[in-house]
Write a protein that holds these residues in place. Structure first.
Motif, PDB file in Angstrom:
ATOM      1  N   SER A 261      -3.006 -53.427  13.215  1.00  0.00           N
ATOM      2  CA  SER A 261      -1.786 -52.864  12.624  1.00  0.00           C
ATOM      3  C   SER A 261      -1.072 -51.890  13.553  1.00  0.00           C
ATOM      4  O   SER A 261      -0.025 -51.362  13.210  1.00  0.00           O
ATOM      5  N   GLY A 262      -1.612 -51.631  14.728  1.00  0.00           N
ATOM      6  CA  GLY A 262      -0.977 -50.690  15.647  1.00  0.00           C
ATOM      7  C   GLY A 262      -1.894 -49.508  15.930  1.00  0.00           C
ATOM      8  O   GLY A 262      -2.877 -49.296  15.232  1.00  0.00           O
ATOM      9  N   ILE A 263      -1.561 -48.715  16.931  1.00  0.00           N
ATOM     10  CA  ILE A 263      -2.393 -47.575  17.339  1.00  0.00           C
ATOM     11  C   ILE A 263      -1.950 -46.331  16.577  1.00  0.00           C
ATOM     12  O   ILE A 263      -0.845 -45.823  16.806  1.00  0.00           O
ATOM     13  N   PRO A 264      -2.781 -45.813  15.664  1.00  0.00           N
ATOM     14  CA  PRO A 264      -2.338 -44.709  14.797  1.00  0.00           C
ATOM     15  C   PRO A 264      -1.851 -43.468  15.541  1.00  0.00           C
ATOM     16  O   PRO A 264      -0.792 -42.922  15.216  1.00  0.00           O
ATOM     17  N   TRP A 265      -2.604 -43.003  16.548  1.00  0.00           N
ATOM     18  CA  TRP A 265      -2.207 -41.758  17.206  1.00  0.00           C
ATOM     19  C   TRP A 265      -0.891 -41.919  17.950  1.00  0.00           C
ATOM     20  O   TRP A 265      -0.117 -40.967  18.104  1.00  0.00           O
ATOM     21  N   LEU A 266      -0.588 -43.150  18.392  1.00  0.00           N
ATOM     22  CA  LEU A 266       0.668 -43.397  19.077  1.00  0.00           C
ATOM     23  C   LEU A 266       1.826 -43.479  18.078  1.00  0.00           C
ATOM     24  O   LEU A 266       2.935 -43.011  18.356  1.00  0.00           O
ATOM     25  N   LEU A 267       1.534 -44.047  16.904  1.00  0.00           N
ATOM     26  CA  LEU A 267       2.562 -44.168  15.866  1.00  0.00           C
ATOM     27  C   LEU A 267       2.758 -42.873  15.081  1.00  0.00           C
ATOM     28  O   LEU A 267       3.729 -42.724  14.356  1.00  0.00           O
ATOM     29  N   GLY A 268       1.802 -41.952  15.216  1.00  0.00           N
ATOM     30  CA  GLY A 268       1.903 -40.682  14.507  1.00  0.00           C
ATOM     31  C   GLY A 268       1.259 -40.694  13.137  1.00  0.00           C
ATOM     32  O   GLY A 268       1.164 -39.664  12.474  1.00  0.00           O
ATOM     33  N   GLU A 269       0.809 -41.852  12.671  1.00  0.00           N
ATOM     34  CA  GLU A 269       0.159 -41.980  11.369  1.00  0.00           C
ATOM     35  C   GLU A 269      -0.473 -43.363  11.273  1.00  0.00           C
ATOM     36  O   GLU A 269      -0.140 -44.267  12.045  1.00  0.00           O
ATOM     37  N   ARG A 270      -1.379 -43.516  10.329  1.00  0.00           N
ATOM     38  CA  ARG A 270      -1.961 -44.838  10.102  1.00  0.00           C
ATOM     39  C   ARG A 270      -0.942 -45.702   9.384  1.00  0.00           C
ATOM     40  O   ARG A 270      -0.277 -45.268   8.455  1.00  0.00           O
ATOM     41  N   THR A 271      -0.807 -46.923   9.834  1.00  0.00           N
ATOM     42  CA  THR A 271       0.143 -47.839   9.224  1.00  0.00           C
ATOM     43  C   THR A 271      -0.573 -49.096   8.748  1.00  0.00           C
ATOM     44  O   THR A 271      -1.656 -49.433   9.233  1.00  0.00           O
ATOM     45  N   SER A 272       0.041 -49.779   7.829  1.00  0.00           N
ATOM     46  CA  SER A 272      -0.453 -51.065   7.348  1.00  0.00           C
ATOM     47  C   SER A 272       0.623 -52.107   7.587  1.00  0.00           C
ATOM     48  O   SER A 272       1.811 -51.780   7.682  1.00  0.00           O
ATOM     49  N   LEU A 273       0.217 -53.351   7.697  1.00  0.00           N
ATOM     50  CA  LEU A 273       1.171 -54.440   7.842  1.00  0.00           C
ATOM     51  C   LEU A 273       1.423 -55.080   6.490  1.00  0.00           C
ATOM     52  O   LEU A 273       0.501 -55.251   5.684  1.00  0.00           O
TER      53      LEU A 273
END
Length: 389
Positions: A261-273
């Motif tokens: 679903s993506g890299i959480p620390w890079l996105l700033g938060e945990r994400t879901s698809l």
């Protein structure tokens, strides 16, 4: 390396739609039947230095906490005294027990905020949520037919996998997935998607392999320089946890592809698809056969045969770039009366311009060629026989 993988389907309207449109759906851990699916066994050991650096890194930005250094010391002792802890156990920290560290109501307010900060920090650095598509290495497992193919009323799709990868359909390929990221440095970010998903066999274990949970966090937590070789070894070890299951599932002989679903620390938060983001279209020429369940109703059998005939015709009428096309074999599952097993029997072969039945004199020769991995490579106006196994 190429081999066949099998995907058991229920025969429902949704699974028929998958067959028509070459769809493949990545399920979330909560949609899978293994309660431990997607769980990463990352353990935080009894290393006081790592705990101290981890906790301080998580809470040092909390306003004014520097004036209450004894609070952060208590938190370090709280976790260190309970170590080793799995990362999930940190995320499930008992709130009441944690607040017992406070001496008064004012401190309880601080501890309450710090607990949420610690949990949020941990969530940012543990690996992103993963999604799975499951296959099997066999098409004759009776329990699989019962559990995943609607008690033998569904079908089993046969995928021939060049280079060990499930390829996206070039026309429908998803190249990026967009994320709304208000907590990141950009309000929207994208994750890049490969053109093909590597398929990997599941390893069945009596107990999971634990990995060093401190390695999930910034290098400062470890307290020493990590070489590129060590970092890559950890990434490989961490990825391997998504391809491990308990031995009770060994009968499934599973292999799978994985989507992140993506890299959480890079996105700033945990994400879901979303469900739509997890829906992909595979290259239909990798679907080289299908097994019809022993109890599949005749109207459904006729419908699937129509779909397959149309699909194969489409392959040969739309060759605009280099492609490798195999014959398509239709099998039928048979329930054996003598030993309670199933047998898979080839019945029809769909080729460029004809359907060859099992009683045709040429059937055995053509089927043998299919088993041996023979196919046709189309390149411009040229066509040549190749072997992909």
């Amino acid at each position: 390396v190429t081999m066949d993988y099998y995907r058991y389907r229920s025969g429902s309207e949704l699974s028929i739609k998958e067959l028509i449109y070459d769809e493949i759906y990545f399920a979330s851990a909560t949609e899978c039947n293994d309660p431990y699916e997607g769980k990463m066994f990352a353990i935080l050991g009894k290393d006081s230095g790592c705990w101290e650096r981890l906790i301080h890194l998580a809470i040092d930005k909390y306003p004014g906490i520097q004036n209450f250094s004894y609070i952060s010391d208590r938190i370090v002792d709280f976790y260190w005294s309970r170590a080793p802890l799995y990362v999930d156990e940190v995320l499930e920290t008992d709130r009441a027990e944690f607040l017992n560290l406070a001496n008064n109501d004012f401190e309880k307010l601080i501890y309450s905020h710090l607990l949420e900060i610690i949990k949020e920090f941990v969530r940012l650095y543990i690996p992103a949520e993963k999604y799975f598509v499951s296959f099997s290495k066999r098409n004759d497992i009776s329990l699989m037919w019962a559990h995943y193919a609607n008690n033998h009323r569904g079908y089993c799709a046969i995928f021939r996998v060049p280079e060990g990868k499930i390829k996206q359909n070039p026309t429908w390929a998803k190249k990026v997935i967009s994320h709304q990221t208000p907590k990141s440095f950009s309000p929207q970010m994208t994750s890049f998607i490969d053109e093909a998903f590597p398929i990997r066999d599941i390893e069945y274990l009596d107990k999971p392999h634990d990995i060093n949970g401190f390695m999930c966090f910034p290098p400062v937590v470890i307290g020493k320089e990590i070489s590129e070789e060590e970092r890559r070894a950890f990434v490989d070890e961490r990825s391997g946890t998504y391809f491990q299951k308990h031995k009770v599932w060994e009968y499934e002989e599973e292999a799978r592809i994985v989507l992140s679903s993506g890299i959480p620390w890079l996105l700033g938060e945990r994400t879901s698809l979303s469900e739509h983001q997890r829906l992909f279209h595979y290259d239909s020429t990798q679907l080289t056969g299908i097994v019809l369940g022993a109890k599949m109703p005749q109207p459904q059998r006729n419908r699937i045969k129509e779909i397959i005939a149309e699909k194969v015709d489409h392959w040969y009428s739309n060759i605009t770039e280099e492609r490798i096309i195999s014959d398509f074999v239709l099998f039928e599952e048979r329930l054996m009366e003598t030993n309670r097993t199933v047998e898979v029997i080839p019945k029809e072969i769909y080729s460029a311009s004809q359907i060859i039945k099992s009683d045709d004199l040429a059937f055995d020769k053509i089927f043998k060629a299919w088993q041996d991995g023979e196919a046709i490579r189309f390149q411009g106006n040229r066509a040549e026989k190749v072997k992909i196994i």
